[in-house]
Write a protein that holds these residues in place. Structure first.
Motif, PDB file in Angstrom:
ATOM      1  N   VAL A 198       0.928  -1.255   0.169  1.00 41.14           N
ATOM      2  CA  VAL A 198       0.203  -0.195   0.271  1.00 41.14           C
ATOM      3  C   VAL A 198       1.031   1.128   0.105  1.00 41.14           C
ATOM      4  CG1 VAL A 198      -1.216   1.356   1.361  1.00 41.14           C
ATOM      5  CG2 VAL A 198      -1.910  -1.529   1.113  1.00 41.14           C
ATOM      6  N   ALA A 199       2.256   1.229   0.499  1.00 39.37           N
ATOM      7  CA  ALA A 199       2.457   2.703   0.934  1.00 39.37           C
ATOM      8  C   ALA A 199       3.548   2.822   0.152  1.00 39.37           C
ATOM      9  CB  ALA A 199       3.950   2.261   1.958  1.00 39.37           C
ATOM     10  N   LEU A 200       3.827   1.417  -1.100  1.00 38.08           N
ATOM     11  CA  LEU A 200       4.936   1.523  -2.418  1.00 38.08           C
ATOM     12  C   LEU A 200       3.894   2.274  -3.457  1.00 38.08           C
ATOM     13  CD1 LEU A 200       6.928  -1.401  -2.669  1.00 38.08           C
ATOM     14  CD2 LEU A 200       7.861   1.051  -2.301  1.00 38.08           C
ATOM     15  N   MET A 201       2.483   2.109  -3.487  1.00 40.24           N
ATOM     16  CA  MET A 201       0.974   2.096  -4.119  1.00 40.24           C
ATOM     17  C   MET A 201       0.524   4.048  -4.181  1.00 40.24           C
ATOM     18  SD  MET A 201       1.225  -0.192  -7.031  1.00 40.24           S
ATOM     19  CE  MET A 201       2.774  -0.513  -6.760  1.00 40.24           C
ATOM     20  N   ILE A 202       1.350   4.437  -3.195  1.00 41.38           N
ATOM     21  CA  ILE A 202       0.595   5.686  -2.620  1.00 41.38           C
ATOM     22  C   ILE A 202       1.969   6.548  -2.949  1.00 41.38           C
ATOM     23  CG2 ILE A 202       0.365   7.550  -0.835  1.00 41.38           C
ATOM     24  CD1 ILE A 202      -1.660   5.252   0.960  1.00 41.38           C
ATOM     25  N   LEU A 203       3.501   6.275  -2.830  1.00 42.88           N
ATOM     26  CA  LEU A 203       4.643   6.372  -3.229  1.00 42.88           C
ATOM     27  C   LEU A 203       4.856   6.803  -4.940  1.00 42.88           C
ATOM     28  CD1 LEU A 203       7.452   5.366  -1.279  1.00 42.88           C
ATOM     29  CD2 LEU A 203       6.572   7.910  -1.293  1.00 42.88           C
ATOM     30  N   LYS A 204       3.981   5.757  -5.355  1.00 43.24           N
ATOM     31  CA  LYS A 204       3.691   5.558  -7.050  1.00 43.24           C
ATOM     32  C   LYS A 204       2.855   6.772  -7.081  1.00 43.24           C
ATOM     33  CE  LYS A 204       3.286   4.414 -11.232  1.00 43.24           C
ATOM     34  NZ  LYS A 204       3.941   4.927 -12.521  1.00 43.24           N
ATOM     35  N   TRP A 205       1.627   6.935  -6.839  1.00 42.80           N
ATOM     36  CA  TRP A 205       0.387   8.196  -7.002  1.00 42.80           C
ATOM     37  C   TRP A 205       1.151   9.514  -6.870  1.00 42.80           C
ATOM     38  CZ3 TRP A 205      -1.465  11.110  -3.419  1.00 42.80           C
ATOM     39  CH2 TRP A 205      -2.056  11.940  -3.841  1.00 42.80           C
ATOM     40  N   GLU A 206       2.174   9.400  -5.955  1.00 35.84           N
ATOM     41  CA  GLU A 206       2.726  10.850  -5.284  1.00 35.84           C
ATOM     42  C   GLU A 206       3.788  11.438  -6.868  1.00 35.84           C
ATOM     43  OE1 GLU A 206       3.224  13.742  -2.879  1.00 35.84           O
ATOM     44  OE2 GLU A 206       2.155  12.004  -1.937  1.00 35.84           O
ATOM     45  N   PHE A 207       4.320   9.887  -6.954  1.00 38.80           N
ATOM     46  CA  PHE A 207       6.032  10.587  -8.295  1.00 38.80           C
ATOM     47  C   PHE A 207       4.564  10.787  -9.335  1.00 38.80           C
ATOM     48  CE2 PHE A 207       8.450   7.180  -5.474  1.00 38.80           C
ATOM     49  CZ  PHE A 207       9.501   9.060  -4.893  1.00 38.80           C
ATOM     50  N   MET A 208       3.552  10.170  -9.515  1.00 36.78           N
ATOM     51  CA  MET A 208       3.339  10.395 -10.344  1.00 36.78           C
ATOM     52  C   MET A 208       2.362  11.483 -11.011  1.00 36.78           C
ATOM     53  SD  MET A 208      -0.018   8.343 -12.111  1.00 36.78           S
ATOM     54  CE  MET A 208      -1.817   8.871 -11.424  1.00 36.78           C
ATOM     55  N   THR A 209       1.407  12.496  -9.351  1.00 41.22           N
ATOM     56  CA  THR A 209       0.854  13.191 -10.021  1.00 41.22           C
ATOM     57  C   THR A 209       2.061  14.644  -9.172  1.00 41.22           C
ATOM     58  OG1 THR A 209       0.681  12.970  -7.625  1.00 41.22           O
ATOM     59  CG2 THR A 209      -0.783  12.408  -8.966  1.00 41.22           C
ATOM     60  N   ALA A 210       3.366  14.601  -8.938  1.00 47.88           N
ATOM     61  CA  ALA A 210       4.213  15.653  -8.942  1.00 47.88           C
ATOM     62  C   ALA A 210       3.732  16.138  -9.935  1.00 47.88           C
ATOM     63  CB  ALA A 210       5.588  14.902  -8.880  1.00 47.88           C
ATOM     64  N   THR A 211       4.575  18.077 -10.124  1.00 50.97           N
ATOM     65  CA  THR A 211       4.479  18.633 -10.964  1.00 50.97           C
ATOM     66  C   THR A 211       5.394  18.835 -11.802  1.00 50.97           C
ATOM     67  OG1 THR A 211       3.969  20.162  -9.142  1.00 50.97           O
ATOM     68  CG2 THR A 211       2.141  19.885 -10.158  1.00 50.97           C
ATOM     69  N   GLU A 212       6.877  19.304 -10.743  1.00 52.68           N
ATOM     70  CA  GLU A 212       8.786  19.350 -10.987  1.00 52.68           C
ATOM     71  C   GLU A 212       8.496  18.646 -11.707  1.00 52.68           C
ATOM     72  OE1 GLU A 212       8.653  16.811  -7.426  1.00 52.68           O
ATOM     73  OE2 GLU A 212       7.118  18.395  -8.303  1.00 52.68           O
ATOM     74  N   ASP A 213       9.122  19.444 -13.012  1.00 53.83           N
ATOM     75  CA  ASP A 213       9.762  19.219 -14.315  1.00 53.83           C
ATOM     76  C   ASP A 213      11.269  18.437 -14.014  1.00 53.83           C
ATOM     77  OD1 ASP A 213      10.425  18.228 -16.709  1.00 53.83           O
ATOM     78  OD2 ASP A 213      10.988  19.940 -17.736  1.00 53.83           O
ATOM     79  N   ASP A 214      11.664  17.160 -13.731  1.00 48.00           N
ATOM     80  CA  ASP A 214      13.195  16.495 -13.173  1.00 48.00           C
ATOM     81  C   ASP A 214      13.747  15.451 -13.955  1.00 48.00           C
ATOM     82  OD1 ASP A 214      10.906  14.587 -12.714  1.00 48.00           O
ATOM     83  OD2 ASP A 214      11.716  13.869 -10.915  1.00 48.00           O
ATOM     84  N   TRP A 215      13.430  15.967 -15.225  1.00 47.86           N
ATOM     85  CA  TRP A 215      14.055  15.275 -17.238  1.00 47.86           C
ATOM     86  C   TRP A 215      13.439  13.579 -16.434  1.00 47.86           C
ATOM     87  CZ3 TRP A 215      16.202  17.241 -20.636  1.00 47.86           C
ATOM     88  CH2 TRP A 215      16.531  19.306 -20.026  1.00 47.86           C
ATOM     89  N   GLY A 216      12.393  13.131 -15.713  1.00 48.10           N
ATOM     90  CA  GLY A 216      11.968  12.032 -15.511  1.00 48.10           C
ATOM     91  C   GLY A 216      12.532  10.813 -14.782  1.00 48.10           C
ATOM     92  N   LEU A 217      12.869  11.559 -13.412  1.00 50.40           N
ATOM     93  CA  LEU A 217      13.177  11.184 -12.919  1.00 50.40           C
ATOM     94  C   LEU A 217      12.099  10.557 -11.605  1.00 50.40           C
ATOM     95  CD1 LEU A 217      16.444  13.454 -11.183  1.00 50.40           C
ATOM     96  CD2 LEU A 217      16.293  10.906 -12.333  1.00 50.40           C
ATOM     97  N   ASN A 218      10.625  11.037 -11.188  1.00 53.41           N
ATOM     98  CA  ASN A 218       9.891  11.235 -11.063  1.00 53.41           C
ATOM     99  C   ASN A 218       9.467   9.516 -11.748  1.00 53.41           C
ATOM    100  OD1 ASN A 218       9.755  12.745  -8.738  1.00 53.41           O
ATOM    101  ND2 ASN A 218       8.444  14.030  -9.746  1.00 53.41           N
ATOM    102  N   GLU A 219       9.227   9.919 -12.699  1.00 58.09           N
ATOM    103  CA  GLU A 219       8.749   8.898 -13.285  1.00 58.09           C
ATOM    104  C   GLU A 219       9.717   7.074 -13.148  1.00 58.09           C
ATOM    105  OE1 GLU A 219       7.466   6.486 -18.237  1.00 58.09           O
ATOM    106  OE2 GLU A 219       8.482   8.945 -18.001  1.00 58.09           O
TER     107      GLU A 219
END
Length: 334
Positions: free
Chosen positions: A35-56
């Motif tokens: 559950v925590a890992l999937m919430i982190l996945k959602w957190e990175f997916m909804t991040a607005t800053e442009d980090d050259w694909g690092l959040n993905e």
């Protein structure tokens, strides 16, 4: 550097992640890791800053670790870690950050809700005898400020992630669009068993029954609980929609403008029953997960059209009388 899920799976990039997976599999027994890992996945997916694909890439790493962690579990543990619902923290509960040490403030499958708000609990933190004698007020104030700051952070986290309370790891993965995780064989096997009714959440349909994922047992389960199996529910929904079309065309053929006919009355009852079933589905699945399915939104559209039909059919019955009343003065003038 940013890496894809495939690079982590087949290349040397996932070596360090595999070390993390082995540590989690050996030392951690928290049922909400996925559950925590999937919430982190959602957190990175909804991040607005442009980090050259690092959040993905970070989101893909969460999916990779969750998948590899499931491969170290047996069938019973896989069902528990994937389908155990994240409970809502109650009022006066302890910090959300203490979930690893007994899931304080959250509903643990073994310990239940642990709260600190009791009549015998002290209002201030415990102070040593030395501090009480010599008055170490600085440390006490710093401790109070630290506790208040921690409570505010926990409250902010509870508000931010409140949409995930009551959902399991599979449902949160659907919201987070973790398609690579959901497509793995270990996860698909559980999803298929839920669809066919081999894994169930309810033993009976009584008021005292509790929702708990487990393997279906024909000797102990209530036969009526099979009505909650998704495969059977979809069959009933198909029959339900066919009956709705039949009622709709029957009302069109009947065409009684002076009163409500028999078929129209039955259709009203059908709309109320359908609306009640959809409302129970929203309460059971949660609004966030419910709206992920296109057909669920389609069902809400059917309910809206039905309500609009009822309102317009009732109001339009008196429309000729209103038109006659508006036109009557002009006729008297002529």
């Amino acid at each position: 550097m940013a890496y894809t899920f495939e690079q982590m799976m087949h290349g040397p990039q996932g070596h360090r992640l595999r070390k993390l997976v082995h540590v989690l599999a050996q030392d951690s027994h928290n049922p909400f890791i996925i559950v925590a890992l999937m919430i982190l996945k959602w957190e990175f997916m909804t991040a607005t800053e442009d980090d050259w694909g690092l959040n993905e890439s970070r989101g893909a790493a969460c999916e990779f670790v969750a998948w590899q962690f499931l491969c170290h579990l047996d069938q019973r543990e896989t069902i528990e870690f994937l389908l155990e619902e994240l409970p809502s923290p109650r009022r006066h509960s302890t910090n959300l950050s203490e979930t690893e040490t007994g899931l304080s403030g959250l509903l643990s499958p073994q310990s239940g809700i642990q709260q600190i708000g009791s009549e015998t609990a002290p209002l201030l933190p415990q102070v040593s005898t030395f501090n009480r004698l010599f008055g170490s007020t600085t440390d006490t104030r710093a401790s109070s400020l630290s506790q208040n700051r921690t409570r505010q952070e926990d409250l902010h986290a509870a508000q931010r992630y409140s949409q995930f309370f009551g959902l399991n790891a599979v449902e949160i993965a659907t919201i987070a669009h973790a398609k690579r995780f959901l497509s793995q064989r270990v996860v698909q096997r559980v999803v298929d068993d839920i669809w066919k009714g081999e894994i169930v959440f309810w033993d009976s349909l009584t008021v005292n029954s509790t929702k708990k994922p487990h393997i279906y047992n024909t000797r102990t389960a209530d036969p009526y609980s099979r009505l909650r199996v998704p495969f059977y529910r979809k069959i009933f929904e198909a029959v339900f929609f066919v009956s709705f079309l039949a009622l709709y065309y029957a009302v069109l053929i009947e065409r009684r403008q002076d009163a409500i006919g028999v078929f129209e009355t039955v259709m009203y009852v059908w709309i109320v029953a359908f609306a009640y079933d959809e409302l129970s589905g929203i309460v059971d699945a949660g609004v966030v997960f419910y709206q992920m399915d296109f057909w669920s939104l389609w069902n809400l559209g059917i309910i809206g059209v039905g309500i609009a039909f009822v309102i317009t059919s009732e109001s339009c019955q008196d429309l000729p009388w209103w038109l006659f009343a508006l036109s009557a003065p002009s006729q008297r003038g002529d």
